[in-house]
Design a protein around this motif. Sequence first.
Motif: not given
Length: 129
Positions: A1-13, A93-100
Motif C-alpha cells: 500500500m502507498g502512503p495515505a492521507e486525510f484531506i479536507v476539501l472545503a466548498f463555500p456553500e 472529508l477523504l482518506v486516500v491512498e496515493h497509488v502513484w
Amino acid sequence: MGPAEFIVLAFPEEQLRVAAVEAVMGLRKAGVVRLIDGLVATKTAGGEVLSAEFDEFVELRGLLAHREAAPLIGPEDVRESAELMDRGSCALLLVVEHVWAEDAAIAVRAAGGRIAGAVRLPADRLGAA
C-alpha cells in the motif's frame, strides 16, 4: 500500500459543487489515488456541524461500496475538520491512498526503510518559491 492521507476539501456553500466532485473523483478513476474512506461535513450558517455518508448524495453514491474495513473517519475528525470550515459551507472529508507512490513505498519497505513522515505544502507557499 502507498502512503495515505486525510484531506479536507472545503466548498463555500452548504451544497457540494458537482464539477469539483467530478474532478476529484476523476483522480480516483485515473488510478492516481484510491479512496479509502469519506464523509461529507456541513457547517450550517448557525454553526451546527453535520456529517453524512457518501451514499446520501447521488453524485457520490457507490464510491465506497468496496470498503471492507470499519470507517476511518470518525466524529472527532468531523469536529476538527469543522474548525477549518466557514459557517454556511460544506467539505468532503477523504482518506486516500496515493497509488502513484505505492511502488516506491514497497521498495523503501523492502530495503528496511519506512515512510517516516510527510508534510503537505500549501499552494501559496509553493507559489512564492
